[in-house]
Design a protein around this motif. Structure first.
Motif, PDB file in Angstrom:
ATOM      1  N   GLU A  96       0.727  -1.455  -0.211  1.00 52.78           N
ATOM      2  CA  GLU A  96      -0.074   0.197   0.248  1.00 52.78           C
ATOM      3  C   GLU A  96       0.533   1.062  -0.340  1.00 52.78           C
ATOM      4  OE1 GLU A  96      -3.366   0.614   2.729  1.00 52.78           O
ATOM      5  OE2 GLU A  96      -3.666  -1.844   2.906  1.00 52.78           O
ATOM      6  N   VAL A  97       0.373   2.162  -0.918  1.00 53.90           N
ATOM      7  CA  VAL A  97       1.517   3.182  -0.956  1.00 53.90           C
ATOM      8  C   VAL A  97       0.588   4.150  -0.806  1.00 53.90           C
ATOM      9  CG1 VAL A  97       2.966   4.747  -2.757  1.00 53.90           C
ATOM     10  CG2 VAL A  97       2.801   2.023  -2.634  1.00 53.90           C
ATOM     11  N   PRO A  98       0.894   5.653  -0.399  1.00 52.35           N
ATOM     12  CA  PRO A  98      -0.142   6.499   0.223  1.00 52.35           C
ATOM     13  C   PRO A  98       0.340   7.170  -1.353  1.00 52.35           C
ATOM     14  CG  PRO A  98       1.719   7.106   2.099  1.00 52.35           C
ATOM     15  CD  PRO A  98       2.013   5.571   0.682  1.00 52.35           C
ATOM     16  N   LYS A  99      -1.280   8.371  -1.210  1.00 53.29           N
ATOM     17  CA  LYS A  99      -1.375   9.784  -2.795  1.00 53.29           C
ATOM     18  C   LYS A  99      -0.881  10.086  -2.528  1.00 53.29           C
ATOM     19  CE  LYS A  99      -2.712   5.411  -5.070  1.00 53.29           C
ATOM     20  NZ  LYS A  99      -1.903   4.418  -5.447  1.00 53.29           N
ATOM     21  N   THR A 100       0.563  11.068  -2.731  1.00 52.34           N
ATOM     22  CA  THR A 100       0.934  12.194  -2.322  1.00 52.34           C
ATOM     23  C   THR A 100       1.629  13.085  -3.357  1.00 52.34           C
ATOM     24  OG1 THR A 100       2.807  11.311  -2.026  1.00 52.34           O
ATOM     25  CG2 THR A 100       1.999  10.924  -0.086  1.00 52.34           C
ATOM     26  N   ASP A 124      15.527   3.973 -15.770  1.00 47.62           N
ATOM     27  CA  ASP A 124      16.911   4.233 -14.542  1.00 47.62           C
ATOM     28  C   ASP A 124      16.248   3.604 -12.909  1.00 47.62           C
ATOM     29  OD1 ASP A 124      14.860   6.941 -14.576  1.00 47.62           O
ATOM     30  OD2 ASP A 124      16.600   8.136 -14.269  1.00 47.62           O
ATOM     31  N   TRP A 125      15.156   3.660 -13.433  1.00 48.13           N
ATOM     32  CA  TRP A 125      14.565   2.954 -12.109  1.00 48.13           C
ATOM     33  C   TRP A 125      14.587   1.636 -11.519  1.00 48.13           C
ATOM     34  CZ3 TRP A 125       8.573   4.813 -12.548  1.00 48.13           C
ATOM     35  CH2 TRP A 125       8.577   6.284 -12.207  1.00 48.13           C
ATOM     36  N   SER A 126      15.298   1.444 -10.547  1.00 45.61           N
ATOM     37  CA  SER A 126      15.488  -0.409 -10.006  1.00 45.61           C
ATOM     38  C   SER A 126      14.043  -0.341  -9.902  1.00 45.61           C
ATOM     39  CB  SER A 126      15.724   0.110  -8.765  1.00 45.61           C
ATOM     40  OG  SER A 126      15.458   0.363  -7.061  1.00 45.61           O
ATOM     41  N   TRP A 127      13.971  -2.238  -9.430  1.00 47.50           N
ATOM     42  CA  TRP A 127      13.012  -2.560  -8.996  1.00 47.50           C
ATOM     43  C   TRP A 127      12.392  -2.260  -7.765  1.00 47.50           C
ATOM     44  CZ3 TRP A 127       9.027  -4.329 -11.866  1.00 47.50           C
ATOM     45  CH2 TRP A 127       8.342  -5.645 -11.641  1.00 47.50           C
ATOM     46  N   GLU A 129      12.113  -0.068  -6.408  1.00 45.92           N
ATOM     47  CA  GLU A 129      11.472   1.905  -6.538  1.00 45.92           C
ATOM     48  C   GLU A 129      10.251   1.951  -7.481  1.00 45.92           C
ATOM     49  OE1 GLU A 129      14.601   5.737  -7.420  1.00 45.92           O
ATOM     50  OE2 GLU A 129      15.109   3.674  -8.729  1.00 45.92           O
ATOM     51  N   LEU A 130      10.006   1.010  -7.967  1.00 48.22           N
ATOM     52  CA  LEU A 130       9.124   0.803  -9.088  1.00 48.22           C
ATOM     53  C   LEU A 130       7.271   1.391  -8.240  1.00 48.22           C
ATOM     54  CD1 LEU A 130       9.353  -1.402 -11.156  1.00 48.22           C
ATOM     55  CD2 LEU A 130       9.737   1.031 -12.057  1.00 48.22           C
ATOM     56  N   ALA A 131       7.377   0.413  -7.425  1.00 56.34           N
ATOM     57  CA  ALA A 131       5.894   0.993  -6.687  1.00 56.34           C
ATOM     58  C   ALA A 131       6.261   1.989  -6.001  1.00 56.34           C
ATOM     59  CB  ALA A 131       5.821  -1.131  -5.056  1.00 56.34           C
ATOM     60  N   GLY A 135       3.494   4.402  -7.228  1.00 56.27           N
ATOM     61  CA  GLY A 135       1.594   4.359  -6.341  1.00 56.27           C
ATOM     62  C   GLY A 135       1.642   5.751  -5.804  1.00 56.27           C
ATOM     63  N   ARG A 136       2.304   6.559  -5.270  1.00 58.18           N
ATOM     64  CA  ARG A 136       1.754   8.092  -4.811  1.00 58.18           C
ATOM     65  C   ARG A 136       1.752   8.212  -5.064  1.00 58.18           C
ATOM     66  NH1 ARG A 136       8.275   9.182  -4.275  1.00 58.18           N
ATOM     67  NH2 ARG A 136       8.927   9.743  -6.756  1.00 58.18           N
ATOM     68  N   HIS A 137       1.193   7.853  -6.951  1.00 59.11           N
ATOM     69  CA  HIS A 137       0.412   9.015  -7.750  1.00 59.11           C
ATOM     70  C   HIS A 137      -1.078   8.392  -8.225  1.00 59.11           C
ATOM     71  CE1 HIS A 137       4.526  11.305  -9.264  1.00 59.11           C
ATOM     72  NE2 HIS A 137       4.539  10.331  -9.332  1.00 59.11           N
ATOM     73  N   PRO A 138      -2.001   9.330  -8.079  1.00 58.57           N
ATOM     74  CA  PRO A 138      -3.298   8.654  -8.369  1.00 58.57           C
ATOM     75  C   PRO A 138      -3.884   8.516  -9.037  1.00 58.57           C
ATOM     76  CG  PRO A 138      -3.789  11.376  -7.888  1.00 58.57           C
ATOM     77  CD  PRO A 138      -1.656  10.681  -7.369  1.00 58.57           C
TER      78      PRO A 138
END
Length: 199
Positions: A96-100, A124-127, A129-131, A135-138
């Motif tokens: 679960e990632v808060p939408k910030t 250039d994102w590591s695996w 970092e992906l979620a 995830g922080r973007h709605p």
């Protein structure tokens, strides 16, 4: 022998990647082979076609395609195969990632990108970092299928943009056309009109 999914089976854009699993399977003709969900694309070059016919024509090879169009084209050539969603769609837990943040725009920077919209790529994102990054973007707009799948799983609203061949459109039609969380933008006028609406 299990050949990982999530890529392209065929020679379009990525001839080496499109035949890698087949080259491995060709080394073990007596082994049962399961090819996890892929997008089937053509054309093969002459060597790729010979390899594909040799491996995919075997009765001990099962192939799963990740969309209805890929299944149709594959079945025309090999008269077998099944349809399953991309392995990222259901088989991994996501946090679960808060939408910030607000929008995330991810646009391919390779031969698959065909429509113009702002946004950088994710290569250039590591695996790890992906979620958190997605995830922080709605709301997410992308022409990268795996970004769209992960954003959808992280409860974001997704605008999937067409790529240069059937992959994104076919995946949307097969799995998401009745999902109000996911939208498809299939032409430059649709992309431009959408971006104007967003201001």
């Amino acid at each position: 022998l299990v050949i990982c999914g999530g890529g392209n089976l065929g020679g379009y854009h990525y001839p080496e990647d499109g035949t890698l699993g087949l080259r491995v399977a060709d080394l073990y003709p007596e082994h049962r082979v399961v090819v996890l969900p892929q997008t089937y694309v053509t054309p093969w070059d002459a060597e790729g076609r010979k390899l594909a016919d040799r491996v995919l024509g075997r009765s001990n090879v099962d192939v799963w395609l990740r969309d209805g169009a890929s299944w149709y084209y594959f079945n025309q050539d090999y008269h077998k195969g099944g349809v399953e969603p991309d392995t990222v769609m259901d088989h991994y837990e996501v946090p679960e990632v808060p939408k910030t943040h607000d929008w995330l725009l991810v646009r391919r920077q390779d031969a698959e990108s065909t429509l113009q919209f702002p946004g950088g790529d994710w290569t250039d994102w590591s695996w790890e970092e992906l979620a958190p990054r997605i995830g922080r973007h709605p709301r997410v707009m992308t022409d990268r299928l795996h970004v769209a799948i992960l954003a959808c799983r992280l409860q974001g609203e997704v605008w999937l943009v067409a790529n240069t061949y059937h992959k994104n459109a076919a995946y949307f039609d097969t799995w998401w056309k009745n999902n109000p969380q996911v939208h498809f933008l299939g032409s430059q006028p649709e992309v431009d009109a959408f971006l104007r609406e967003q201001g």
